[in-house]
Design an enzyme around this catalytic site. Structure first.
Site, PDB file in Angstrom:
ATOM      1  N   CYS A   1      43.024  77.752  93.357  1.00 23.49           N
ATOM      2  CA  CYS A   1      44.307  78.087  92.748  1.00 23.49           C
ATOM      3  C   CYS A   1      44.572  77.294  91.477  1.00 23.49           C
ATOM      4  CB  CYS A   1      45.437  77.875  93.753  1.00 23.49           C
ATOM      5  SG  CYS A   1      45.449  76.247  94.541  1.00 23.49           S
ATOM      6  N   GLY A   2      44.193  76.009  91.462  1.00 21.48           N
ATOM      7  CA  GLY A   2      44.438  75.202  90.273  1.00 21.48           C
ATOM      8  C   GLY A   2      43.614  75.653  89.086  1.00 21.48           C
TER       9      GLY A   2
END
EC number: 3.4.11.-
Length: 361
Positions: A142-143
């Site tokens: 996600c990052g």
């Protein structure tokens, strides 16, 4: 067609043998015409030898042809980027159903129409937003997905693929699978791969940092935020057990009066204003931090290709309580890179302000 109780249509009659007639034999009696009729067959379908079979029913009409495909538009829609799409049939099907990612303003207007009761009617609203591409993550990336989306606003000379971000993050020891539990490592990765400025923000999104964040967003620069993700992707408070990343690219600000000039009211939603592109405009007065429901972040994250509007105070509170590593992750047998001091040292109360390098266009 043959009925289950059908029988031969021609009666079985002994063949007639023509012989020389015997004049002593009297002529045969004439046949009684009713005797020529065949007995009815023992079924519901009565067939006479003197009547032909009824013609078969006509075949069914062919189905109508499918409608012609729509004419292509002048501008081809940009589909969301999906990491791992080649290997995931589920993602392929979801993408086909979802269609192109909507533009920022149109998506926000959709949200405002769907959730109009959520926004205060005593305020006028000014929307600042930048268009971000969408990217659906595969696995705990996600990052890096948020960083990849932010690149669109950083005037990077050469586009950098998500695969490249994952590769460099692994080579530098920032991640094992794509997870990022350190905002400081994310800043170093952004500077190296995207050639941008990266400012590590500590102490949370409130207090003096609040105005810095808002000024950053209304200028059109992206903000990377770690937070706890609820089932609907919105911020919640799970002590870091649901740690997730989002990129913010705009803000919706509630004001008593819209400054003039430089803003135009939306043609569909009265009370919603947009800055006029290319025209100078006076920055609005930001609402007080104690004023509820007057400030929303416009964000995207790697599990949806739609924008979301999050109450600023909810994001702030979620970001401030990221303290523990998820017990479920700790027990799943996978390897994760967590900085010294754990999740609290790597994520809690931190965010990342990204800007293009000076002189970039």
């Amino acid at each position: 067609m043959t009925s289950p109780c059908s029988f031969p249509l021609k009666p079985t009659i002994s063949p007639i043998i023509h012989e020389t007639p015997d004049t002593n034999i009297p002529p045969p009696l004439p046949l009684n015409p009713p005797d020529l009729a065949l007995p009815s067959p023992p079924c519901s379908l009565h067939t006479s030898i003197s009547s032909p079979l009824p013609p078969p029913p006509p075949p069914p009409a062919p189905p109508p042809p499918p409608p012609p495909p729509p004419l292509p538009s002048a501008v081809e829609p940009v589909l969301p980027h999906v990491y791992g799409l080649k290997n995931s049939q589920l993602l392929k099907e979801a993408l086909e159903k979802a269609g192109p990612a909507p533009k920022g303003k149109e998506d926000v207007k959709r949200l405002l129409k769907l959730h109009k009761d959520r926004f205060r009617s005593d305020l006028q609203w000014i929307l600042f937003c930048a268009d971000l591409p969408s990217c659906i993550q595969e696995g705990p990336q996600c990052g890096l997905v948020a960083l990849w989306m932010a690149e669109a606003l950083l005037s990077t000379p050469d586009s950098v693929s998500l695969e490249r971000l994952v590769q460099v993050a692994k080579e530098r020891g920032y991640t094992a699978q794509g997870e990022m539990f350190s905002v400081a490592d994310m800043a170093k990765l952004a500077q190296e791969t995207l050639d941008c400025q990266a400012e590590l923000l500590c102490g949370g999104l409130g207090g003096p940092n609040r105005e810095r964040v808002l000024q950053h967003l209304i200028t059109g620069h992206p903000l990377l935020i770690p937070y706890d993700e609820d089932f609907n992707h919105e911020p919640c408070q799970k002590k870091g057990h649901k740690a997730h990343w989002a990129v913010s690219a705009g803000v919706l600000i509630g004001v008593q009066n819209v400054p003039s000039p430089g803003y135009i009211e939306d043609s569909e939603l009265p009370g919603l204003f947009h800055p006029v592109p290319g025209a100078p405009h006076q920055p609005p007065s930001f609402p007080e931090e104690s004023s509820p429901g007057a400030l929303f972040l416009l964000s995207k994250q790697g599990k949806s290709w739609h924008y979301q509007l999050w109450d600023y105070s909810q994001v702030r509170e979620s970001n401030l309580q990221l303290t523990d590593f998820s017990p479920a992750r700790a027990a799943d047998g996978q390897v994760y890179v967590v900085p010294a001091g754990g999740v609290e040292a790597g994520l809690c109360g931190q965010a990342l302000l990204l800007r293009p390098q000076e002189g970039s266009h």
